[in-house]
Design an enzyme around this catalytic site. Structure first.
Site, PDB file in Angstrom:
ATOM      1  N   LYS B  59      47.072  49.526  41.681  1.00 61.41           N
ATOM      2  CA  LYS B  59      45.711  49.422  41.258  1.00 61.41           C
ATOM      3  C   LYS B  59      45.080  50.463  41.513  1.00 61.41           C
ATOM      4  CE  LYS B  59      41.923  46.076  40.701  1.00 61.41           C
ATOM      5  NZ  LYS B  59      41.102  44.745  41.154  1.00 61.41           N
ATOM      6  N   SER B 134      39.930  41.601  37.447  1.00 66.53           N
ATOM      7  CA  SER B 134      40.009  43.054  37.239  1.00 66.53           C
ATOM      8  C   SER B 134      41.220  43.772  37.365  1.00 66.53           C
ATOM      9  CB  SER B 134      38.966  43.922  38.315  1.00 66.53           C
ATOM     10  OG  SER B 134      39.447  43.561  39.614  1.00 66.53           O
ATOM     11  N   SER B 158      40.498  38.383  41.040  1.00 69.06           N
ATOM     12  CA  SER B 158      41.001  39.597  40.238  1.00 69.06           C
ATOM     13  C   SER B 158      42.485  39.728  40.338  1.00 69.06           C
ATOM     14  CB  SER B 158      40.211  40.995  40.640  1.00 69.06           C
ATOM     15  OG  SER B 158      38.872  40.888  40.124  1.00 69.06           O
TER      16      SER B 158
END
Lengths: 439, 446
Positions: B59, B134, B158
């Site tokens: 990420k 996210s 997330s």
């Protein structure tokens, strides 16, 4: 109507730990090439986290305990949020609601007890240098451990503030936690000054924070200036308010830096990157600090007076630094068995201004013994020497006669010179006084 | 081998050991698939070409030395970190290579992936749908077989929520299990790094690799995660009535209820429990998180690195303003302090519940993936989609999302929450369920 000042002091001291407060960078930044003592943590790079330096916490507790504070049951780091280019993270990790040490005191030479509100741990910022139209940032200082010591508004005169600050400086050096050098910025002073009518019980409803003070002398004159300014303003019917003022050393006056309206809202909140510190978890550390606590300057002073029968002024000089005090005690120890006592050692070290870096305690004893062996006590011989010295110091003789008693010292000095320092001072003094009176 | 990229992490390791294919072939297969599919999905922001190691996706809020890390933000469009996050160093010790940095909501703030400054990630099951967020790119990359596994971060769901909406496994470890050093701060007391994988077993393995104290994160003090001893052990399972209340899509509810039934068939004891303060979780979360955000974003002042603060997207700006307000003099006690008290109550809810059961199950998300753009103008509606996941972050406990079926062709995830430091039991329950069902074999057709 008479006014009195109400003063509180905030002292910042930079610790001399090996590494910084929250990272492993060297904290020894002074004079180093800019931005060479940095890492993701003290540069505030995204994702970097603070990690507590235990040695700094111990030094902070040492200071707190020496100032009779208690260690707060729960203490934690908090964030003080504000924007400034030298502040890498956009916040300073400090303490506000939960300081490490609380409720201490320090007794001044005049016997006054100054209450210490808190001794807390925080970190230093980077350093800005303005050059022509550009500003340079050096992050070597960013994250260096700082301890802040805050008093209650207990001072009523400038001399006490000075005494307090000097005592703190001495303490930091005794504890070995900081060099406490004002010029290098190891130690920084901020005074909160306000005035009130003599007899008024409650604290004034405003206070003026004095910043940018980099010497004890400037602190004293700045506070004095500020007291006069405030009394003048009140008498002129002005209403004083909360503000921050700086000291202009050239113009010898304080000037407005920030008014109440411009004050920052620091939005303090608990630092979520760091766990809270609990006294039960710190107990072992507290105990070991207490056990290893060196004799404090004021304790040493008292002991010297009692143990060696020294005068207050002698002990004050001898305990000024731990090194000198240790030298004195070492010398006394060596003097035992040689019929040399503490008072003699003290006199010798103080009067001869012995440089303890160049002379060994044993040498001092030898000097003292040598003097004892060859000492001139014979009154006739002393009188001969005295007369010769008076001949050679006509001017001093005249001065003494006209009332300048200090002129006697010059004549004693003359005798000492003639006798290579072997004249018995007390006998010589009475002989000289007699000769001069009847001369 | 045509389906190298379908293999789980454990299968890949085994195949490499048996020399069924080389690391070079493995990397090539993934790289080709990324080249083909990423333009459709927008899962990766940065792609690295490697010839060795096992390719994982990271990420873009995790610091990677020498590899551009933007946090999905325009502010850091050209930021190249000078240091690796602890998790990256730990993975490289395990022969893991970084195949790319994945798209995400800006600074991990968002629940749909649409807050990225570089465009939303598309859901591999339906390109018109959001992936959740996210960790949007990290979930999509695993679902579409664009990496063997990925790392995400979970501040309010997330990892779990996009894993659920993309039909893959997502694990949010206990707060403090994995060092956050190098994870771009969003809300420091909530953020957790965790794996998104193709199987529960994979998640357990990656967790084992990345957890443990590193001397950088003071809140990560345990040396390592305990090795899992018992396998397939079934526990006493609590079902909180509050997670099945209004707002839960009836079709999703049916899928979750079937999954719970399956667990019962497998021998688990199911009991109803209550988490009475759940209704205050969202309010407390949206006070404390923005407060921490407002402070953490302070370093992006445009002076040392990064661009002007005006380049922050609307959600980041919103949280900075909310947090600055909540921490201001005169409001701090009313907002931050009160929210912190609610947080304690929520922690206590879980502590009490875990005296009655070993794990708690329920939905991850009240709905399946929604249409791109559907909630983007309604922040409150967007926040409400976090309702089932944020409590675990407030309490700091671990949570797992395991695929448990479909609703109208879109994946649904089962959430399994555990006691603090007890990832073991939730992984056991998740694995037992996974092995008894075939959901793992379902792949999106793209």
């Amino acid at each position: 109507m008479n006014y009195e000042p109400v003063i509180g002091l905030e002292v910042h001291v930079e610790l001399n730990t090996k590494s910084k407060m929250f990272c492993r960078c060297s904290a020894d930044y002074f004079g180093k090439e800019p931005n060479t003592h940095t890492c993701p943590v003290c540069l505030g790079l995204p994702g970097a986290l603070p990690y507590i330096n235990k040695a700094a916490i111990e030094a902070c507790m040492k200071i707190g305990l020496a100032l009779n504070c208690s260690i707060n049951e729960v203490s934690r780091f908090e964030r003080k949020n504000y924007f400034y280019p030298d502040l890498a993270k956009g916040y300073q990790i400090s303490q506000y609601r939960w300081p490490l040490c609380i409720n201490g005191y320090l007794i001044l030479d005049n016997g006054q007890k100054i209450r210490i509100n808190r001794v807390h741990q925080e970190e230093d910022t980077g350093k800005l240098t303005h050059r022509d139209s550009e500003t340079l940032i050096d992050f070597n200082r960013s994250g260096v451990p700082l301890v802040e010591i805050v008093t209650e508004p207990d001072f009523r005169d400038v001399q006490s503030v000075r005494d307090y600050a000097k005592k703190l400086q001495q303490l930091f050096r005794y504890l070995g936690v900081s060099n406490a050098d004002m010029e290098r910025g190891d130690m920084r002073l901020e005074a909160n000054v306000s005035v009130r009518l003599v007899g008024q019980e409650e604290l004034p409803n405003y206070r003026v924070e004095l910043k940018n003070i980099n010497s004890f002398r400037f602190m004293a004159v700045a506070i004095e200036y500020e007291i006069k300014r405030q009394i003048g303003a009140i008498k002129a019917g002005e209403k004083l308010s909360q503000e921050t003022r700086g000291w202009n050393a050239d113009k010898k006056c304080t000037y407005l830096q920030r008014s109440k309206e411009e004050a920052n809202d620091y939005r303090y909140f608990p630092e979520p990157d760091l766990p809270e510190m609990k006294v039960d978890r710190l107990q072992a550390t507290v105990d070991s600090i207490k056990a290893k606590m060196p004799e404090l300057p004021w304790e040493k002073k008292e002991r010297f007076q009692k143990e060696f029968k020294l005068s207050i002024s002698q002990t004050a000089i001898l305990t000024e630094s731990k090194e000198l005090a240790d030298f004195f005690e070492d010398t006394v120890k060596h003097g035992q068995g040689h019929d040399v006592n503490g008072v003699q050692v003290a006199n010798h070290i103080i009067n001869k201004k012995i440089n303890i870096k160049e002379v060994l305690p044993t040498q001092v004893i030898e000097e003292l013994r040598g003097k004892k062996v060859g000492i001139i006590e014979d009154e006739r011989e002393l009188e001969k020497l005295a007369k010769q010295a008076m001949e050679e110091n006509q001017k001093s003789v005249e001065d003494y006669k006209s009332g300048k008693v200090v002129a006697l010292q010059a004549i004693i000095g003359g005798v000492m010179k003639l006798s290579s320092g072997k004249a018995d001072t007390s006998k010589l003094k009475s002989i000289l006084e007699r000769l001069l009176t009847y001369a | 081998m045509s389906d190298i990229t379908k293999l789980t992490l454990i299968e890949t390791i085994e195949a490499l050991e048996k020399k069924e294919f080389s690391e070079e072939e493995l990397n090539k297969a993934y790289f080709e698939r990324i080249t083909k599919l990423n333009p459709k999905l927008n899962a990766y922001l940065e792609i690295e070409k490697n010839s060795c190691g096992i390719p994982a996706a990271i990420k873009d809020v995790i610091s990677t030395k020498g590899i551009k890390t933007t946090a999905g933000s325009k502010i850091l469009s050209n930021y190249i970190p000078q240091y690796n996050a602890t998790v990256i160093d730990k993975l490289s010790e395990q022969n893991i290579s970084i195949i790319g940095k994945t798209n995400c909501d800006e600074f991990a703030m968002g629940g749909s992936g649409e807050n990225s400054a570089y465009g939303p990630t598309k859901n591999p099951w339906d390109l018109n749908k959001i992936t959740g967020g996210s960790s949007s790119g990290s979930a999509a990359a695993v679902a579409a077989d664009l990496c063997v596994f990925s790392l995400g971060s979970d501040t309010g769901g997330s990892i779990r929520q996009p894993a659920s909406l993309c039909g893959v496994v997502g694990l949010k470890p206990t707060y403090g299990r994995v060092s956050r050093y190098g994870l771009f701060h969003m809300a420091s007391s909530f953020d957790s790094i965790g794996p998104i994988t193709k199987s529960v077993e994979d998640a357990a393995l990656v967790l084992d690799w990345i957890s443990g104290a590193d001397g950088h994160d003071s809140n990560c003090f345990l040396k390592a995660s305990p090795r899992r001893a018992a396998r397939g052990r079934l526990a006493k399972i609590g079902v909180p009535k509050e997670y099945f209340a209004e707002g839960l899509d009836p079709k999703v509810k049916i899928v979750i209820e079937q999954a719970i039934k399956k667990l019962e068939e497998l021998g688990a004891e199911i009991i109803e429990i209550s988490l009475p303060h759940s209704q205050y979780a969202l309010a407390a979360y949206y006070i404390i998180v923005p407060s921490e955000v407002s402070s953490n974003m302070g370093r992006f002042d445009g002076i040392r690195f990064g661009s002007e603060r005006g380049d922050f997207g609307p959600e980041v700006q919103r949280r900075i303003m909310l947090g600055t307000y909540a921490l201001s003099a005169g409001y701090y006690d009313e907002y931050y302090v009160k929210a912190a008290k609610v947080r304690t109550l929520i922690k206590q809810d879980f502590e009490k519940a875990f005296t009655e059961c070993d794990v708690i199950v329920g939905p991850v998300s009240p709905t399946t993936a929604w249409n791109l753009g559907e909630k983007i103008d309604d922040p409150l509606k967007m926040y409400l989609s976090d309702i089932c996941t944020i409590s675990a972050n407030l309490a700091g406990i671990p949570g797992l999302s395991v695929p448990c079926g479909f609703s109208d062709g879109l994946p649904v995830g089962l959430q399994i929450l555990g006691k603090q430091w007890d990832e073991e039991t939730i992984l056991d329950v998740g694995e037992a369920y996974e092995q008894a069902t075939d959901w793992k074999k379902e792949k999106p057709k793209i």
